[in-house]
Design an enzyme around this catalytic site. Structure first.
Site: not given
Ligand code: NAP
Ligand code: GDD
Length: 374
Positions: A158, A160, A182
């Protein structure tokens, strides 16, 4: 454990393999295992792999209520012949389940997407986040070794990791400075993946993905929280949206594009790590302005700040440079920021309208019930 005897529909690269059920036929579709199949990315990736002719196995956790909404449209009756999507129970916190799954399935490709993926929540449950998001990766990698198989391995790393980023834009060589439990867990997962590549010559890749969103994004992430609230406000279902830090800036892309990059990483000649990003940055405020503006709403009349959404440490600014992925994999983002916001708003407006209709029907039903009791 589900049966593995279904014949493939389309044929991927050809290979023979043993599995828990004896010698399988020589000409097989590829098999992929996805942890996190019920999540946003897992659902899009499952679609992509099924389209490419893979047999797809998804690990799901036991839940007291159904949590398969995002993949329900892909459901195939396991009793039918030719089923190519299979769900198996397991947990990244439970090595024995992972060992059993890998011994029986022998996947060609593993996509480790499972995680406690919410940054804010990771401050509330840091130890659990470390277990699932960090140690979960080594449990899966060890299960691969114990099964004696050599699948390709994708780790969902990520942006992050960059946290308090020391340079802009961030590339594969930018140093990490994680700012949350995280991100610390993801740092462990990143390095252990790299370590297994170097130690055991595994085809193991880190996709360092910047934020990617969609109509399937979890509703507590900022993009979806905004589009759900703006559309509900539009149809009169709510009045206010409470937010945290509006100044944070992110490089937001579309999730469908990003799962394509995951597949590309495992289907190239050499295992490596890649940044996947759009190269464009926007603030949370801009996301709000764009979403509310598209609905002809004045966001300032509806948005209020609630300090509970601030984080103990914030990632202020992220912008990725995906030129390595562009050059070596041929990957490009296809959805602009503007289009992303619109497609999410369009989707959520339909949802909000359905919610209104359901509420109206409920009111009629309640009213009718009252009259009937007179
Ligand atoms: P998400 O919607 O939160 O999905 C997370 C998945 O992980 C869900 O299927 C969840 O299952 C499963 N999970 C949680 N705890 C688990 C456990 N103990 N054992 C097995 N499975 C488990 O996340 P996403 O946005 O699709 O992201 C996919 C991956 O990419 C994650 O690893 C996230 O950290 C990473 N990532 C995401 C982003 C982004 O912007 N979306 C960016 C960079 C990296 P349940 O449905 O049962 O909760
Ligand atoms: N969730 C949330 N809720 N975020 C808020 C809010 C709120 O009400 N108000 C402001 N934010 C700001 C957060 O402080 C952060 O700076 C930004 O919006 C994005 O927040 P999220 O959408 O929760 O995503 P994230 O950037 O913290 O993390 C996501 O992206 C990562 C990749 O950079 C997640 O998907 C992570 O799993 C992923 O790794």
């Amino acid at each position: 454990m589900v049966s593995k005897t279904s014949p493939p529909q389309k044929v991927g690269p050809v290979r023979g393999r043993r599995d828990g059920f004896g010698k399988r036929p020589v000409y097989m579709a590829k098999t992929a295992l996805i942890s996190g199949i019920t999540g946003q990315d897992g659902s899009f990736l499952a679609e992509l792999l099924l389209d490419k002719g893979y047999d797809v196995y998804g690990i799901i956790r036991r839940s007291s209520s159904f949590n398969t909404d995002r993949i329900d449209h892909l459901y195939q009756d396991p009793h039918e012949k030719g089923t190519r999507l299979h769900l198996v129970y397991g947990d990244l916190n439970d090595s024995s389940s992972l060992n059993t799954i890998l011994r029986q399935i022998h996947p060609d490709e593993i996509y480790n997407l499972g995680a406690q993926s919410h940054v804010r929540v990771s401050f509330d449950i840091p130890e659990y986040t470390g277990e699932v998001t960090g140690l979960g990766t080594v449990r899966l990698l060890e299960a691969v070794r114990e099964a004696g198989i050599r699948p390709k391995f994708y780790q969902a790393s990520s942006s992050e990791l960059y946290g308090k980023a020391v340079e802009t834009p961030q590339t594969e060589t930018t140093p990490f400075h994680p700012r949350s439990p995280y991100a610390c867990a993801k740092a462990y997962a990143y390095y252990i993946t790299l370590n297994y590549r170097e130690s055991y010559d595994m085809f193991a890749c880190n996709g360092i993905l910047f934020n990617h969103e969609s109509e399937r994004r979890g509703e507590t992430f900022v993009s979806r929280k905004i589009t759900r609230a703006a559309t509900r406000i539009k149809v009169g279902l709510q009045e206010k949206l409470y937010m945290g830090n509006l100044d944070a800036q992110r490089d937001w892309g579309y999730a469908r594009d990003y799962v394509e990059a995951m597949w590309m990483m495992l289907n190239t000649d050499r295992a490596d790590d890649y940044v996947i990003a759009t190269g464009e940055t926007h603030s949370v405020r801009e996301f709000i302005e764009r979403a509310f503006g598209y609905l002809d709403l004045d966001w300032q009349e509806h948005v209020e700040i609630d300090p509970k959404y601030f984080r103990p440490a914030e990632v202020d600014f992220l912008r990725g440079d995906a030129s390595k992925a562009r050059r070596e994999l041929g990957w490009e983002p296809t959805v602009s920021f503007d289009r992303l916001v619109k497609l999410m708003v369009d989707h959520d407006l339909q949802l909000a309208k359905q919610e209104t209709e359901a509420t109206e029907m409920q009111h009629v039903a309640v009213a009718k019930a009252r009259w009937e009791s007179l």
